[in-house]
Design an enzyme around this catalytic site. Structure first.
Site, PDB file in Angstrom:
ATOM      1  N   LYS A  12       0.844  -1.201   0.000  1.00  0.00           N
ATOM      2  CA  LYS A  12       0.000   0.000   0.000  1.00  0.00           C
ATOM      3  C   LYS A  12       0.875   1.245   0.000  1.00  0.00           C
ATOM      4  O   LYS A  12       2.085   1.161   0.246  1.00  0.00           O
ATOM      5  CB  LYS A  12      -0.905  -0.034   1.237  1.00  0.00           C
ATOM      6  CG  LYS A  12      -0.124  -0.079   2.542  1.00  0.00           C
ATOM      7  CD  LYS A  12      -0.952  -0.626   3.684  1.00  0.00           C
ATOM      8  CE  LYS A  12      -0.137  -0.568   4.975  1.00  0.00           C
ATOM      9  NZ  LYS A  12      -0.794  -1.257   6.081  1.00  0.00           N
ATOM     10  N   ARG A 103      -9.787  -0.702  15.116  1.00  0.00           N
ATOM     11  CA  ARG A 103      -9.612   0.080  13.903  1.00  0.00           C
ATOM     12  C   ARG A 103     -10.612  -0.513  12.911  1.00  0.00           C
ATOM     13  O   ARG A 103     -11.808  -0.294  13.061  1.00  0.00           O
ATOM     14  CB  ARG A 103      -8.143   0.024  13.426  1.00  0.00           C
ATOM     15  CG  ARG A 103      -7.812   1.130  12.451  1.00  0.00           C
ATOM     16  CD  ARG A 103      -6.345   1.168  12.069  1.00  0.00           C
ATOM     17  NE  ARG A 103      -5.900  -0.032  11.343  1.00  0.00           N
ATOM     18  CZ  ARG A 103      -4.716  -0.115  10.735  1.00  0.00           C
ATOM     19  NH1 ARG A 103      -3.866   0.907  10.758  1.00  0.00           N
ATOM     20  NH2 ARG A 103      -4.375  -1.210  10.103  1.00  0.00           N
ATOM     21  N   TYR A 218      16.674  30.047   5.630  1.00  0.00           N
ATOM     22  CA  TYR A 218      15.519  30.784   6.156  1.00  0.00           C
ATOM     23  C   TYR A 218      15.663  31.035   7.644  1.00  0.00           C
ATOM     24  O   TYR A 218      16.070  30.151   8.404  1.00  0.00           O
ATOM     25  CB  TYR A 218      14.230  29.982   5.918  1.00  0.00           C
ATOM     26  CG  TYR A 218      13.686  30.088   4.521  1.00  0.00           C
ATOM     27  CD1 TYR A 218      13.368  31.327   3.966  1.00  0.00           C
ATOM     28  CD2 TYR A 218      13.464  28.947   3.763  1.00  0.00           C
ATOM     29  CE1 TYR A 218      12.847  31.414   2.676  1.00  0.00           C
ATOM     30  CE2 TYR A 218      12.938  29.029   2.487  1.00  0.00           C
ATOM     31  CZ  TYR A 218      12.635  30.270   1.953  1.00  0.00           C
ATOM     32  OH  TYR A 218      12.117  30.347   0.679  1.00  0.00           O
ATOM     33  N   MET A 267      11.995  24.004   1.013  1.00  0.00           N
ATOM     34  CA  MET A 267      11.102  23.147   0.222  1.00  0.00           C
ATOM     35  C   MET A 267      11.868  22.243  -0.735  1.00  0.00           C
ATOM     36  O   MET A 267      11.584  21.048  -0.855  1.00  0.00           O
ATOM     37  CB  MET A 267      10.108  24.012  -0.565  1.00  0.00           C
ATOM     38  CG  MET A 267       9.065  23.202  -1.327  1.00  0.00           C
ATOM     39  SD  MET A 267       7.981  24.221  -2.330  1.00  0.00           S
ATOM     40  CE  MET A 267       7.071  25.118  -1.083  1.00  0.00           C
TER      41      MET A 267
HETATM   42  C1  LIG Z   1       0.075  -2.023   6.797  1.00  0.00           C
HETATM   43  C2  LIG Z   1      -0.463  -3.336   7.208  1.00  0.00           C
HETATM   44  C3  LIG Z   1       0.398  -4.445   7.308  1.00  0.00           C
HETATM   45  C4  LIG Z   1       1.897  -4.338   7.245  1.00  0.00           C
HETATM   46  O1  LIG Z   1       2.365  -3.789   8.479  1.00  0.00           O
HETATM   47  P1  LIG Z   1       3.920  -3.556   8.772  1.00  0.00           P
HETATM   48  O2  LIG Z   1       3.937  -3.085  10.177  1.00  0.00           O
HETATM   49  O3  LIG Z   1       4.390  -2.531   7.807  1.00  0.00           O
HETATM   50  O4  LIG Z   1       4.627  -4.849   8.578  1.00  0.00           O
HETATM   51  C5  LIG Z   1      -0.185  -5.679   7.549  1.00  0.00           C
HETATM   52  N1  LIG Z   1      -1.535  -5.808   7.713  1.00  0.00           N
HETATM   53  C6  LIG Z   1      -2.367  -4.750   7.650  1.00  0.00           C
HETATM   54  C7  LIG Z   1      -3.831  -4.959   7.848  1.00  0.00           C
HETATM   55  C8  LIG Z   1      -1.865  -3.475   7.411  1.00  0.00           C
HETATM   56  O5  LIG Z   1      -2.695  -2.432   7.385  1.00  0.00           O
END
Ligand SMILES: *Cc1c(COP(=O)(O)O)cnc(C)c1O
Length: 318
Positions: A12, A103, A218, A267
């Protein structure tokens, strides 16, 4: 470290900032089959490369049109998502069960009431809230998942990167590391097993001498105590090199010489001290980016340090 379990990959957020398509190519080449993304847009971006994709946000009304590539399936999180998926004809899916993180996910009670019975469930999963800590909640979540009777699922999954380090009793059928694949060290057990894989570099646009008493950047936050050789690098907070790296929290490397950040990161530019270093306009310097150390120095998490990496880098794979 996943024992007999299959090892999937969380890709992701554009492969944690590395570039999802390149990450999937490399990991699929290494034998990885199961890829986890957040959204259907992310699934579409890798659908031609990944054998199997799970979409962690599940399926909203707006996703139904996109939720059809044969190699992608939703991770159903709510009773509404389950109903929506059934109404749309069902098909293979995963199911997230909340075992204490509060969650995403169905409650154990919803599962026990038969809510997901009859679905074609590939993977029944849950997610650990505290896998980077040694707390009783980890085992409690594992036991809560184990306590759900079989729901006809093909596999079970619980462990992210930290969960893999907790031991084989967390691995179940399929693990889901993300951060560890990209060089993150979230538990001590992983320290010897994980190497950095991301090495940002920046190029010197200008080299200048700053006389004693002059300031840099800056708000003139840094003033030279002695004449100082300064290199201005083409990296800044728009590249994810946040202002937390200002004033020596970050540094670059010119061969073996450490060149601390001077003043405030801006930036698109960052000044570093190259006094005594053989550094000229056009040279590339390695940005210090050891994830645990950079996290400690900036207060940014290792996850943030990776996912912040912006779109202006050339991502070069070696
Ligand atoms: C992001 C995520 C992972 C991976 O987690 P890491 O801590 O990066 O290994 C696994 N399962 C779910 C549901 C996630 O949201």
């Amino acid at each position: 470290m996943s024992g007999a379990a299959a090892c999937g990959a969380a890709v992701k957020a554009d492969g944690y900032g590395l570039g999802a398509r390149d990450v999937v190519l490399v990991l699929a080449g290494a034998g990885c089959r199961d890829f986890f993304v957040a959204t259907w847009g992310e699934a579409a971006a890798i659908a031609d490369l990944a054998p199997s994709i799970a979409v962690l946000h599940g399926v909203r009304d707006a996703d139904l049109a996109a939720a059809r590539p044969g190699n992608a399936r939703p991770v159903l999180n709510t009773a509404d998502q389950v109903a929506r998926w059934r109404a749309a004809g069902g098909g293979a899916c995963d199911v997230m069960v909340d075992t204490g993180m509060n969650r995403l996910g169905l409650s154990a009670g919803e599962v026990a009431s038969g809510l997901i019975d009859g679905l074609t469930i590939d993977t029944l999963m849950s997610h650990l809230a505290c896998s980077d800590e040694d707390v009783a909640k980890n085992a409690a979540q594992r036991e809560a998942l184990a306590g759900l009777g079989s729901r006809g699922e093909r596999r079970r999954s619980l462990a992210n990167s930290g969960g893999i380090a907790l031991g084989e009793t967390y691995a179940l059928d399929l693990t889901r590391p993300g951060i560890a694949l990209y060089g993150g060290v979230v538990r001590d057990e992983l320290a010897g097993a994980i190497r950095p894989v991301v090495r940002p570099e920046a190029q010197v646009i200008q080299r200048r001498r700053v006389r004693a008493g002059e300031s840099v950047g800056y708000n003139a936050l840094w003033t030279a105590e002695a004449d100082t050789e300064v290199a201005i690098l083409n990296i800044g907070y728009a590249d994810g090199y946040l202002r937390a790296f200002s004033m020596g929290a970050g540094s670059a490397w010119a061969d073996d010489r450490r060149c601390p950040v001077l003043g405030r990161v801006s930036m698109d530019l960052t000044a570093v001290d190259v006094t005594g270093a053989d550094v000229a306009e056009g040279d590339w310097l390695a940005i210090e980016y050891d994830l645990p150390a950079a996290s400690a120095a900036t207060g940014l998490s290792q996850y943030e340090l990776l996912t912040l990496l912006g779109s202006r880098y050339d991502r070069v794979w070696r």
